[in-house]
Write a protein that holds these residues in place. Structure first.
Motif, mmCIF file in Angstrom:
data_model
loop_
_atom_site.group_PDB
_atom_site.id
_atom_site.type_symbol
_atom_site.label_atom_id
_atom_site.label_comp_id
_atom_site.label_asym_id
_atom_site.label_seq_id
_atom_site.Cartn_x
_atom_site.Cartn_y
_atom_site.Cartn_z
ATOM 1 N N HIS A 1 0.839 -1.201 0.000
ATOM 2 C CA HIS A 1 0.000 0.000 0.000
ATOM 3 C C HIS A 1 0.873 1.249 0.000
ATOM 4 C CE1 HIS A 1 -2.969 2.945 1.513
ATOM 5 N NE2 HIS A 1 -3.911 2.092 1.102
ATOM 6 N N PHE A 2 1.921 1.231 0.833
ATOM 7 C CA PHE A 2 2.830 2.367 0.934
ATOM 8 C C PHE A 2 3.667 2.494 -0.334
ATOM 9 C CE2 PHE A 2 6.418 4.862 2.307
ATOM 10 C CZ PHE A 2 5.897 5.721 3.272
ATOM 11 N N PHE A 3 4.189 1.378 -0.806
ATOM 12 C CA PHE A 3 5.061 1.374 -1.978
ATOM 13 C C PHE A 3 4.339 1.886 -3.224
ATOM 14 C CE2 PHE A 3 6.640 -0.971 -5.736
ATOM 15 C CZ PHE A 3 7.934 -0.464 -5.783
ATOM 16 N N GLU A 4 3.073 1.556 -3.361
ATOM 17 C CA GLU A 4 2.307 1.960 -4.551
ATOM 18 C C GLU A 4 1.845 3.411 -4.505
ATOM 19 O OE1 GLU A 4 -0.794 -0.948 -4.725
ATOM 20 O OE2 GLU A 4 0.494 -2.490 -5.620
ATOM 21 N N GLY A 5 2.167 4.131 -3.460
ATOM 22 C CA GLY A 5 1.826 5.547 -3.367
ATOM 23 C C GLY A 5 0.441 5.827 -2.799
ATOM 24 N N LYS A 6 -0.276 4.779 -2.436
ATOM 25 C CA LYS A 6 -1.628 4.993 -1.905
ATOM 26 C C LYS A 6 -1.595 5.701 -0.555
ATOM 27 C CE LYS A 6 -3.425 0.851 -4.236
ATOM 28 N NZ LYS A 6 -3.951 -0.519 -4.029
ATOM 29 N N SER A 7 -0.607 5.354 0.253
ATOM 30 C CA SER A 7 -0.501 5.972 1.578
ATOM 31 C C SER A 7 -0.175 7.459 1.460
ATOM 32 C CB SER A 7 0.590 5.268 2.397
ATOM 33 O OG SER A 7 0.257 3.924 2.619
ATOM 34 N N ARG A 8 0.703 7.789 0.517
ATOM 35 C CA ARG A 8 1.045 9.203 0.351
ATOM 36 C C ARG A 8 -0.159 9.998 -0.141
ATOM 37 N NH1 ARG A 8 3.103 13.573 -2.138
ATOM 38 N NH2 ARG A 8 4.944 14.460 -1.133
ATOM 39 N N ALA A 9 -0.943 9.406 -1.018
ATOM 40 C CA ALA A 9 -2.149 10.079 -1.512
ATOM 41 C C ALA A 9 -3.124 10.337 -0.360
ATOM 42 C CB ALA A 9 -2.819 9.230 -2.594
ATOM 43 N N LEU A 10 -3.272 9.352 0.526
ATOM 44 C CA LEU A 10 -4.145 9.540 1.690
ATOM 45 C C LEU A 10 -3.617 10.663 2.582
ATOM 46 C CD1 LEU A 10 -4.865 5.844 2.799
ATOM 47 C CD2 LEU A 10 -6.476 7.438 1.737
ATOM 48 N N ALA A 11 -2.289 10.725 2.735
ATOM 49 C CA ALA A 11 -1.687 11.751 3.582
ATOM 50 C C ALA A 11 -1.946 13.150 3.025
ATOM 51 C CB ALA A 11 -0.184 11.503 3.716
ATOM 52 N N VAL A 12 -1.753 13.319 1.715
ATOM 53 C CA VAL A 12 -1.973 14.624 1.100
ATOM 54 C C VAL A 12 -3.434 15.043 1.239
ATOM 55 C CG1 VAL A 12 -1.963 15.886 -1.083
ATOM 56 C CG2 VAL A 12 -0.023 14.423 -0.475
ATOM 57 N N GLU A 13 -4.358 14.094 1.059
ATOM 58 C CA GLU A 13 -5.779 14.398 1.239
ATOM 59 C C GLU A 13 -6.072 14.831 2.674
ATOM 60 O OE1 GLU A 13 -8.022 10.984 0.104
ATOM 61 O OE2 GLU A 13 -7.313 11.005 -1.979
ATOM 62 N N GLU A 14 -5.459 14.139 3.625
ATOM 63 C CA GLU A 14 -5.672 14.480 5.038
ATOM 64 C C GLU A 14 -5.136 15.875 5.345
ATOM 65 O OE1 GLU A 14 -6.835 13.348 9.114
ATOM 66 O OE2 GLU A 14 -7.403 12.783 7.078
ATOM 67 N N LEU A 15 -3.995 16.214 4.782
ATOM 68 C CA LEU A 15 -3.410 17.536 5.013
ATOM 69 C C LEU A 15 -4.282 18.631 4.423
ATOM 70 C CD1 LEU A 15 0.376 16.775 4.353
ATOM 71 C CD2 LEU A 15 -0.880 16.739 6.493
ATOM 72 N N GLU A 16 -4.862 18.348 3.273
ATOM 73 C CA GLU A 16 -5.759 19.329 2.665
ATOM 74 C C GLU A 16 -7.003 19.542 3.523
ATOM 75 O OE1 GLU A 16 -6.346 17.572 -1.143
ATOM 76 O OE2 GLU A 16 -4.522 18.452 -2.020
ATOM 77 N N ARG A 17 -7.538 18.447 4.077
ATOM 78 C CA ARG A 17 -8.707 18.565 4.952
ATOM 79 C C ARG A 17 -8.350 19.338 6.228
ATOM 80 N NH1 ARG A 17 -9.918 13.203 3.172
ATOM 81 N NH2 ARG A 17 -8.791 12.318 4.952
#
Length: 301
Positions: A71-87
């Motif tokens: 999940h982390f390697f495929e960039g999904k975790s980073r995408a979730l993090a950026v979304e959380e930061l925007e919220r």
């Protein structure tokens, strides 16, 4: 006071510090990765941001479960993090990582500190000495009065009042601190954007307007689940120099907080109660076990 400046910047514009913070957030939002695994992974990397460039095998070598590493390697975790930061930016919230200077120093000492803390308000309070005031959601008039009086008098003398903003004793503790124009920190078992109970919306606003802080280790949007509150209690006791128990029945979450305090080598104080009142069971038992009998603010001071 910590802020959320540049948290959601595009990757090419992000500073090294921001990337390290994003990496922390990405780890903690990865399914199957809790605070313990996140902190272990970070400790084994040269810098948190370096995790983004590791191979799948290397991520697994840091102790991440296979599915979590993918999940982390495929960039999904980073995408979730950026979304959380925007919220967070939209909500006026921020977050502290375990490496932040504003992260509560006493909380670092416990066995399983949160890797990330979400907040609203003034995080400078987290460095000040604080007393956690806890107890039943259904206090007697005596319990309500003692919680409010002791919190008011301790806050007036500069101690930060920590509590969970639940109904009952927690609510009275925060109100007492606010009456004294003192500082108070509410540690939630929900996201910092999910007020629980809903009737405490005004209290949450007063805490922030009074220069206080709302803190949680749960992501935005986390609703009140029963399992969240025992987890929250270790943070409440871990941040404090001592825990004051006002009223609580034999089987209550307050006992968990008191046990955490003892395990974390924090002082435990208890207000004695009428032995015929079931809400007196926990404080009276704690006093038998060595907790400091507390009748006035001097007993803590």
């Amino acid at each position: 006071m910590a802020t959320v400046v540049d948290n959601a910047l595009p990757r090419r514009m992000a500073t090294a510090e921001t990337e390290n913070r994003v990496a922390y957030m990405a780890l903690i939002l990865t399914p199957g990765v809790g605070s313990t695994r996140a902190l272990r992974a970070v400790s084994r990397a040269a810098a948190p941001a370096d995790l983004f460039s590791l191979s799948l095998t290397e991520l697994e070598g840091l102790g991440l479960p296979a599915a979590s590493a993918r999940h982390f390697f495929e960039g999904k975790s980073r995408a979730l993090a950026v979304e959380e930061l925007e919220r967070m930016e939209e909500q006026g919230a921020g977050f502290l990582t375990h490496d932040c200077p504003e992260y509560p120093e006493r909380l670092r000492e416990i066995y399983d500190p949160p890797a990330v803390l979400w907040f609203r308000g003034d995080t400078s309070l987290l460095a000040l000495p604080g007393i956690a005031v806890v107890g039943t959601r259904h206090p007697s008039p005596y319990g309500s009065g003692m919680a409010q009086m002791l919190s008011r008098e301790l806050a007036a003398r500069g101690l930060v009042i920590l509590s969970g903003m639940a109904r009952g004793v927690d609510t009275e503790a925060h109100k007492g601190a606010l009456e004294a124009r003192g500082k108070t920190v509410a540690v939630w078992g929900t996201g910092v954007d999910v007020i629980y109970p809903k009737e405490n919306k005004r209290l949450a606003e007063q805490i922030l307007m009074g220069g206080g802080c709302i803190l949680s280790e749960f992501p935005l949007g986390t609703f009140p689940a029963p399992q969240n509150f025992p987890v929250r209690n270790r943070v409440l006791s871990g941040m404090s120099v001592g825990v004051l128990v006002v009223e609580a029945a034999e089987h209550s979450g307050t006992r968990i907080t008191a046990r955490c305090a003892m395990e974390q080598n924090r002082d435990v104080y208890a207000v004695p109660g009428n032995v015929t009142n079931k809400g007196s069971w926990t404080p009276n038992t704690l006093i038998k076990q060595g907790a400091k009998l507390t009748a006035t603010w001097e007993d803590i001071w």
